[in-house]
Scaffold this active site. Structure first.
Site, PDB file in Angstrom:
ATOM      1  N   GLU A 105      -0.869  -8.295   5.599  1.00 44.92           N
ATOM      2  CA  GLU A 105      -0.520  -8.458   7.024  1.00 44.92           C
ATOM      3  C   GLU A 105      -1.775  -8.397   7.898  1.00 44.92           C
ATOM      4  O   GLU A 105      -1.705  -8.643   9.093  1.00 44.92           O
ATOM      5  CB  GLU A 105       0.496  -7.381   7.454  1.00 44.92           C
ATOM      6  CG  GLU A 105      -0.038  -5.977   7.681  1.00 44.92           C
ATOM      7  CD  GLU A 105      -0.373  -5.213   6.392  1.00 44.92           C
ATOM      8  OE1 GLU A 105      -0.368  -5.807   5.309  1.00 44.92           O
ATOM      9  OE2 GLU A 105      -0.655  -4.001   6.523  1.00 44.92           O
ATOM     10  N   HIS A 154      -3.316  -5.278   1.760  1.00 42.53           N
ATOM     11  CA  HIS A 154      -2.619  -5.491   3.037  1.00 42.53           C
ATOM     12  C   HIS A 154      -2.582  -6.968   3.432  1.00 42.53           C
ATOM     13  O   HIS A 154      -3.485  -7.444   4.121  1.00 42.53           O
ATOM     14  CB  HIS A 154      -3.339  -4.725   4.151  1.00 42.53           C
ATOM     15  CG  HIS A 154      -3.147  -3.247   4.098  1.00 42.53           C
ATOM     16  ND1 HIS A 154      -2.187  -2.587   4.822  1.00 42.53           N
ATOM     17  CD2 HIS A 154      -3.788  -2.303   3.376  1.00 42.53           C
ATOM     18  CE1 HIS A 154      -2.248  -1.297   4.557  1.00 42.53           C
ATOM     19  NE2 HIS A 154      -3.224  -1.102   3.690  1.00 42.53           N
ATOM     20  N   CYS A 186       0.804  -1.213   0.000  1.00 42.87           N
ATOM     21  CA  CYS A 186       0.000   0.000   0.000  1.00 42.87           C
ATOM     22  C   CYS A 186       0.847   1.278   0.000  1.00 42.87           C
ATOM     23  O   CYS A 186       1.429   1.601  -1.027  1.00 42.87           O
ATOM     24  CB  CYS A 186      -0.992  -0.063   1.156  1.00 42.87           C
ATOM     25  SG  CYS A 186      -2.479   0.889   0.843  1.00 42.87           S
TER      26      CYS A 186
END
Ligand code: GLN
Length: 191
Positions: A173, A171, A79
């Site tokens: 994560e 994302h 991002c």
């Protein structure tokens, strides 16, 4: 194996948790001296690219970080991290590290309503959860940049690899799935 996570702003803790799940040691890059430490790869997290870019300069980290990535240090960028790497930003005059020959559009899905979740296919990895938060997408890529994923039925490019740089608009994560981080580990191992 050791991974250095840029920790000046944004969602760096979540990347550290993913690395922990994979049993990989990590350190945080918070100041210029941290860039002298030993590590095998760098993670540039999501957050606010304008803030991160300014902090990298103010903290004297910008040039060395750029040099390390340009010299082949494996990097996983998500991002805002993708925006930091991009050679061009179509809707902003500011550019940052410019090691990745792509043009991105910031906040490409709108500022407020721009957050959504999909499952999407990544070349060589399979289907993964994709969390988009005020995300950019990649408008164009130069030769030698491999497109790894597009978003839904659109032709918006949301993940690429160029040499040592693995970058995505979403994302990885923020979910339990560790497949993208595993791919980064393979990159660090030279696979
Ligand atoms: N919109 C942010 C930027 O332009 C990126 C958002 C994110 O990293 N989740 O930097």
């Amino acid at each position: 194996m050791k991974v250095a996570v840029l920790a000046v702003q944004g969602a760096f803790i979540e990347h550290e948790k993913q690395l922990e799940r994979l049993g990989i040691e990590c350190i945080e890059l918070r100041q210029a001296a941290d860039l002298e430490k030993e590590y095998d790869g760098i993670i540039l997290p999501g957050g606010e690219s304008t803030v991160q870019g300014k902090l990298l300069k103010d903290l004297g980290m910008f040039d060395l970080l750029k040099e390390q990535i340009a010299n082949g240090m494996p990097v996983l960028a998500t991002c805002a991290g993708l925006i930091l790497l991009a050679e061009g930003i179509s809707n902003d005059d500011r550019t940052y590290l410019q090691t990745l020959p792509v043009v991105v559009k910031r906040n490409a899905y709108g500022r407020q309503l721009g957050s959504f979740h999909i499952e999407g296919e990544v070349k060589g990895i399979g289907v993964v959860p994709m969390e988009f938060i005020r995300a950019p997408y990649i408008e164009s890529v130069k030769d030698d940049v491999e497109v790894l994923a597009t978003e839904g039925d659109s032709n918006h490019i949301v993940m690429v690899q160029y040499k040592n740089q693995l970058a995505m608009a979403f994302h990885p994560e923020l979910c339990e799935c560790t497949k993208i981080h595993e791919r980064f580990v393979a990159l660090m191992l030279g696979k």
